[in-house]
Design a protein around this motif. Sequence first.
Motif, PDB file in Angstrom:
ATOM      1  N   LYS A  84       0.819  -1.203   0.000  1.00  0.00           N
ATOM      2  CA  LYS A  84       0.000   0.000   0.000  1.00  0.00           C
ATOM      3  C   LYS A  84       0.859   1.263   0.000  1.00  0.00           C
ATOM      4  O   LYS A  84       2.054   1.221   0.320  1.00  0.00           O
ATOM      5  CB  LYS A  84      -0.919  -0.022   1.222  1.00  0.00           C
ATOM      6  N   ASN A  86       0.945   3.561   2.066  1.00  0.00           N
ATOM      7  CA  ASN A  86       1.465   3.898   3.391  1.00  0.00           C
ATOM      8  C   ASN A  86       2.568   2.938   3.846  1.00  0.00           C
ATOM      9  O   ASN A  86       3.022   3.010   4.993  1.00  0.00           O
ATOM     10  CB  ASN A  86       0.327   3.929   4.419  1.00  0.00           C
ATOM     11  N   ARG A  88       2.305  -0.266   4.287  1.00  0.00           N
ATOM     12  CA  ARG A  88       1.765  -1.468   4.912  1.00  0.00           C
ATOM     13  C   ARG A  88       1.255  -2.441   3.839  1.00  0.00           C
ATOM     14  O   ARG A  88       1.238  -2.117   2.660  1.00  0.00           O
ATOM     15  CB  ARG A  88       0.689  -1.099   5.931  1.00  0.00           C
ATOM     16  N   GLU A  90      -1.569  -5.113   2.234  1.00  0.00           N
ATOM     17  CA  GLU A  90      -2.890  -5.725   2.108  1.00  0.00           C
ATOM     18  C   GLU A  90      -2.691  -7.228   1.974  1.00  0.00           C
ATOM     19  O   GLU A  90      -1.750  -7.682   1.322  1.00  0.00           O
ATOM     20  CB  GLU A  90      -3.623  -5.166   0.889  1.00  0.00           C
ATOM     21  N   GLY A 118       5.980  -8.543  11.811  1.00  0.00           N
ATOM     22  CA  GLY A 118       4.942  -7.539  11.731  1.00  0.00           C
ATOM     23  C   GLY A 118       3.698  -7.950  12.491  1.00  0.00           C
ATOM     24  O   GLY A 118       3.624  -9.045  13.062  1.00  0.00           O
ATOM     25  N   GLU A 145      -4.654  -4.744   7.706  1.00  0.00           N
ATOM     26  CA  GLU A 145      -3.386  -4.541   7.016  1.00  0.00           C
ATOM     27  C   GLU A 145      -2.255  -5.039   7.914  1.00  0.00           C
ATOM     28  O   GLU A 145      -2.406  -5.130   9.135  1.00  0.00           O
ATOM     29  CB  GLU A 145      -3.165  -3.057   6.674  1.00  0.00           C
ATOM     30  N   LEU A 146      -1.133  -5.359   7.302  1.00  0.00           N
ATOM     31  CA  LEU A 146       0.013  -5.837   8.069  1.00  0.00           C
ATOM     32  C   LEU A 146       0.999  -4.692   8.234  1.00  0.00           C
ATOM     33  O   LEU A 146       1.513  -4.144   7.247  1.00  0.00           O
ATOM     34  CB  LEU A 146       0.668  -7.035   7.361  1.00  0.00           C
ATOM     35  N   ARG A 147       1.259  -4.339   9.479  1.00  0.00           N
ATOM     36  CA  ARG A 147       2.237  -3.303   9.822  1.00  0.00           C
ATOM     37  C   ARG A 147       3.597  -3.976   9.984  1.00  0.00           C
ATOM     38  O   ARG A 147       3.774  -4.844  10.829  1.00  0.00           O
ATOM     39  CB  ARG A 147       1.821  -2.611  11.119  1.00  0.00           C
ATOM     40  N   ILE A 148       4.556  -3.584   9.186  1.00  0.00           N
ATOM     41  CA  ILE A 148       5.892  -4.184   9.204  1.00  0.00           C
ATOM     42  C   ILE A 148       6.738  -3.518  10.285  1.00  0.00           C
ATOM     43  O   ILE A 148       6.735  -2.292  10.427  1.00  0.00           O
ATOM     44  CB  ILE A 148       6.581  -4.016   7.828  1.00  0.00           C
ATOM     45  N   ASP A 149       7.479  -4.330  11.019  1.00  0.00           N
ATOM     46  CA  ASP A 149       8.364  -3.790  12.059  1.00  0.00           C
ATOM     47  C   ASP A 149       9.695  -3.382  11.433  1.00  0.00           C
ATOM     48  O   ASP A 149      10.747  -3.988  11.670  1.00  0.00           O
ATOM     49  CB  ASP A 149       8.574  -4.832  13.156  1.00  0.00           C
ATOM     50  N   THR A 153       7.252   3.976   5.609  1.00  0.00           N
ATOM     51  CA  THR A 153       5.970   4.670   5.593  1.00  0.00           C
ATOM     52  C   THR A 153       5.477   4.894   4.166  1.00  0.00           C
ATOM     53  O   THR A 153       4.565   5.669   3.937  1.00  0.00           O
ATOM     54  CB  THR A 153       6.088   6.040   6.299  1.00  0.00           C
ATOM     55  N   THR A 158       8.924   0.049   1.423  1.00  0.00           N
ATOM     56  CA  THR A 158       8.633  -1.365   1.660  1.00  0.00           C
ATOM     57  C   THR A 158       9.202  -2.231   0.548  1.00  0.00           C
ATOM     58  O   THR A 158       9.796  -3.291   0.810  1.00  0.00           O
ATOM     59  CB  THR A 158       7.120  -1.589   1.792  1.00  0.00           C
TER      60      THR A 158
END
Length: 375
Positions: A84, A86, A88, A90, A118, A145-149, A153, A158
């Motif tokens: 995405k 942002n 993150r 999908e 994440g 959504e999956l937030r990656i550690d 942004t 990503t």
Amino acid sequence: MSKLEIDTDYLAAQLKALLAIDSPTGFTDTIVRHCTRELERLGMSVELTRRGAIRAVRQGSRRSGARAIITHLDTLGAQVKMVKDNGRLELVPIGHWSSRFAEGARANIYSYNATHRGSILPLKASGHTFNEGVDEQPVDWRQVELRIDARTTSKDETLALGIDIGDIVAIDPDTEFMDNGFIVSRHLDDKAGVAASLAALEAMEREKVRTPVDIHWLFTIAEEVGVGATAIVAPEVASMVAIDNGTSAPGQNSSEFGVTIAMADQTGPFDYHLTKKLIELCGDNEIPMQRDIFRFYRSDSASAVEAGHDVRTALVAFGVDASHGYERIHLHALESIAQLVTAYVTSPVDIKRDLEEISTMKGFTKQPSASHDGE
């Protein structure tokens, strides 16, 4: 022959080891290697299909009319559907499970060149920002959504991490073994079945028992997407017992204790004679048992029959509370299933006709028949 004593410490240790290995459908090489090593340690010779389904044959008094015990190594998971704007991810699910159970999960993201951590979060994850909107958003995979550690942004950041569409997402099991015998974890479907199968085999090797026919120990890698047993059942197999989860839920008769014997699933009734034999073996060996029917469920047996294998099929299940979610089982059910497997594979062959793939009416099975008036 009667049931064998099951080493529950061995069973639990195997389950712990299996749950520690990520194995969503399509990402099963590591768990195949682990299972193969354990089978070889137990003295088995192992064969693998091209993609990694496992067959280990324990020789009996004859090859034809063999029996199979089948479980699956693959689990639920997810894939990256889109990176995405942002930064993150999908997701789309691997297998059939609700995004309701994905919310809050920790996960590994397997790209081709690295592994990242994440969390799967709802799109509206902050009550301080969205207030009641957090509770009002729909339950759907498009709503998480999956937030990656990692420091990202944006989509470009990503992608620069090496993460892209199609990458596998493995959900942490969050396993807990409790002193009272309960086991809580994701992916008990069907790693608990695999552990029970291995425990039955370990008991047979320990006691050096003989069987009337060869026993094929089968482990598939794509049951969660419906094609697990399509290419692993050998022509000499006459009957196949699947070990999988039963649903302990309102409106069902499955239990977290004893053996649950499935009479039918969404594909129809299981084999009359094989299922009856398993029920009788439970009675003869004082193994607690209950029956159930599953409306929204299928197992490896369905894919085997649909692929054209002419085998008798049955399903024995360990009751799972909250199947395909935060699952809970009890060790008692796994021990009971392993006991039943040992009693079954050592029992005499009742239907001699099954030793041949094709034969005449001689020796054909009989079912009860009610008398009717008229022609």
